[in-house]
Design a protein around this motif. Structure first.
Motif, PDB file in Angstrom:
ATOM      1  N   LEU A 130       1.704  -8.661  -3.468  1.00 42.01           N
ATOM      2  CA  LEU A 130       1.477  -8.222  -2.005  1.00 42.01           C
ATOM      3  C   LEU A 130       2.462  -7.281  -1.459  1.00 42.01           C
ATOM      4  N   LYS A 131       3.151  -6.833  -1.768  1.00 40.21           N
ATOM      5  CA  LYS A 131       4.061  -5.786  -1.160  1.00 40.21           C
ATOM      6  C   LYS A 131       3.588  -4.645  -2.413  1.00 40.21           C
ATOM      7  N   ARG A 132       3.141  -4.892  -3.137  1.00 39.04           N
ATOM      8  CA  ARG A 132       2.306  -3.675  -3.786  1.00 39.04           C
ATOM      9  C   ARG A 132       1.218  -3.343  -2.633  1.00 39.04           C
ATOM     10  N   ARG A 133       0.602  -4.548  -2.527  1.00 42.34           N
ATOM     11  CA  ARG A 133      -0.898  -4.224  -2.119  1.00 42.34           C
ATOM     12  C   ARG A 133      -0.653  -3.536  -0.636  1.00 42.34           C
ATOM     13  N   ILE A 134       0.459  -4.088   0.154  1.00 41.08           N
ATOM     14  CA  ILE A 134       0.686  -3.104   1.477  1.00 41.08           C
ATOM     15  C   ILE A 134       1.014  -1.761   1.183  1.00 41.08           C
ATOM     16  N   SER A 135       2.065  -0.960   0.499  1.00 47.51           N
ATOM     17  CA  SER A 135       2.237   0.196   0.209  1.00 47.51           C
ATOM     18  C   SER A 135       1.757   0.655  -0.133  1.00 47.51           C
ATOM     19  N   SER A 136       0.251   0.200  -0.930  1.00 47.28           N
ATOM     20  CA  SER A 136      -1.001   1.025  -1.540  1.00 47.28           C
ATOM     21  C   SER A 136      -1.027   1.944  -0.471  1.00 47.28           C
ATOM     22  N   SER A 137      -2.247   2.742  -0.852  1.00 45.26           N
ATOM     23  CA  SER A 137      -2.818   4.264  -0.190  1.00 45.26           C
ATOM     24  C   SER A 137      -4.217   3.261   0.819  1.00 45.26           C
ATOM     25  N   ARG A 138      -4.080   2.269   0.127  1.00 44.65           N
ATOM     26  CA  ARG A 138      -5.542   1.034   0.316  1.00 44.65           C
ATOM     27  C   ARG A 138      -4.860   0.201   1.528  1.00 44.65           C
ATOM     28  N   GLY A 139      -3.757   0.477   1.512  1.00 46.52           N
ATOM     29  CA  GLY A 139      -3.281  -1.296   2.300  1.00 46.52           C
ATOM     30  C   GLY A 139      -2.729  -0.920   3.561  1.00 46.52           C
ATOM     31  N   HIS A 140      -1.235  -0.714   4.093  1.00 46.60           N
ATOM     32  CA  HIS A 140      -0.901  -0.617   5.544  1.00 46.60           C
ATOM     33  C   HIS A 140      -0.086   0.509   5.679  1.00 46.60           C
TER      34      HIS A 140
END
Ligand SMILES: [Zn+2]
Ligand SMILES: [Zn+2]
Length: 258
Positions: free
Chosen positions: A154-164
């Motif tokens: 989830l941390k990876r998803r949030i901080s990715s360039s398609r996250g938040h």
């Protein structure tokens, strides 16, 4: 958002009853809302829409891939449509679902809004440039997210360039938009776990001050509270609900919720 000819909601991620209660706190109710503009299909933005359409006969507008199943009128990104006397334009933003920001103009002044985006790219900034009031995501403090309780995935998803967008990214975007007529910045979509209004406002307004744009008024939108009215262009008809900034320093009025 409202003009003399009625109001618009951007997204509707709460049951209509809750939305109505929040509107009541700023002197309005659901009958003042003529349409909903949808940014993307995530339920934190759409769960109130089916009831608003069914019970209130509300019109929905969205860019392709967002609101078809909710009966939305589809508007191509970059093309504009007129809703409640306002010119509405959707622009694509990077997120893990088809997502759009929205720019709304009355022909004179413009406001722009983008939450749920992994980065404020050059194209995104171009679409928001010149807006007098901007609602922008400041989702997390990067250190708090890294040390916080979320799973590695989830941390990876949030901080990715398609996250938040992080506070720092929001600050950089604010500094880029500030020289183009930005007066009011509302930072929004703050994580309750990985951010705080003080932290987010501190990072963003500190960066603006450092860049010589301390005059931009920065406040955080707090989930479960209505954001007070902000006047754009001509004054609204109900001035008692308009948040007015006094002569105090910016720091004292970052989240004046009334
Ligand atoms: Zn969201
Ligand atoms: Zn989302």
């Amino acid at each position: 958002m409202e003009t003399d000819s009625g109001g618009l909601l951007v997204d509707a991620g709460l049951p209509p009853r809750r939305i109505g209660a929040l509107l009541a706190r700023i002197g309005r109710n659901l009958t003042d809302v003529k349409a909903v503009l949808l940014t993307h299909g995530h339920t934190d933005h759409t769960c109130g829409v089916p009831s608003l359409v069914r019970e209130r006969d509300m019109e929905v507008f969205a860019a392709p891939g967002v609101g078809e199943s909710l009966g939305a009128n589809t508007v191509a990104p970059g093309a504009s449509c007129t809703v409640g006397g306002l010119k509405v334009t959707f622009f694509e933003v990077p997120h893990d679902s088809m997502t759009y920001g929205v720019r709304v103009s009355d022909g004179g002044s413009a406001v722009a809004m983008a939450t749920d985006l992994g980065e404020a790219s050059v194209e995104v900034l171009r679409s928001m440039r010149g807006a007098e009031a901007v609602v922008l995501e400041a989702n997390h403090d990067t250190d708090w997210l890294r040390r916080g309780p979320y799973s590695a995935n989830l941390k990876r998803r949030i901080s990715s360039s398609r996250g938040h967008l992080s506070n720092r990214q929001a600050a950089d975007a604010a500094v880029a938009l500030a020289p183009h007529g930005l007066k009011d910045l509302i930072i929004a979509h703050l994580s309750k776990t990985n951010n705080s209004p003080t932290r987010a406002c501190g990072t963003v307004s500190g960066a603006l001050r450092e860049a010589g744009h301390g005059g931009v008024r920065v406040r955080a939108a707090i989930a479960g509270h209505p954001t007070p009215w902000i006047e754009v262009g001509t004054p609204l008809r109900v001035p008692e609900h308009v948040y007015r900034y006094g002569g105090r320093g910016a720091a004292g009025q970052l989240f004046g919720i009334e």
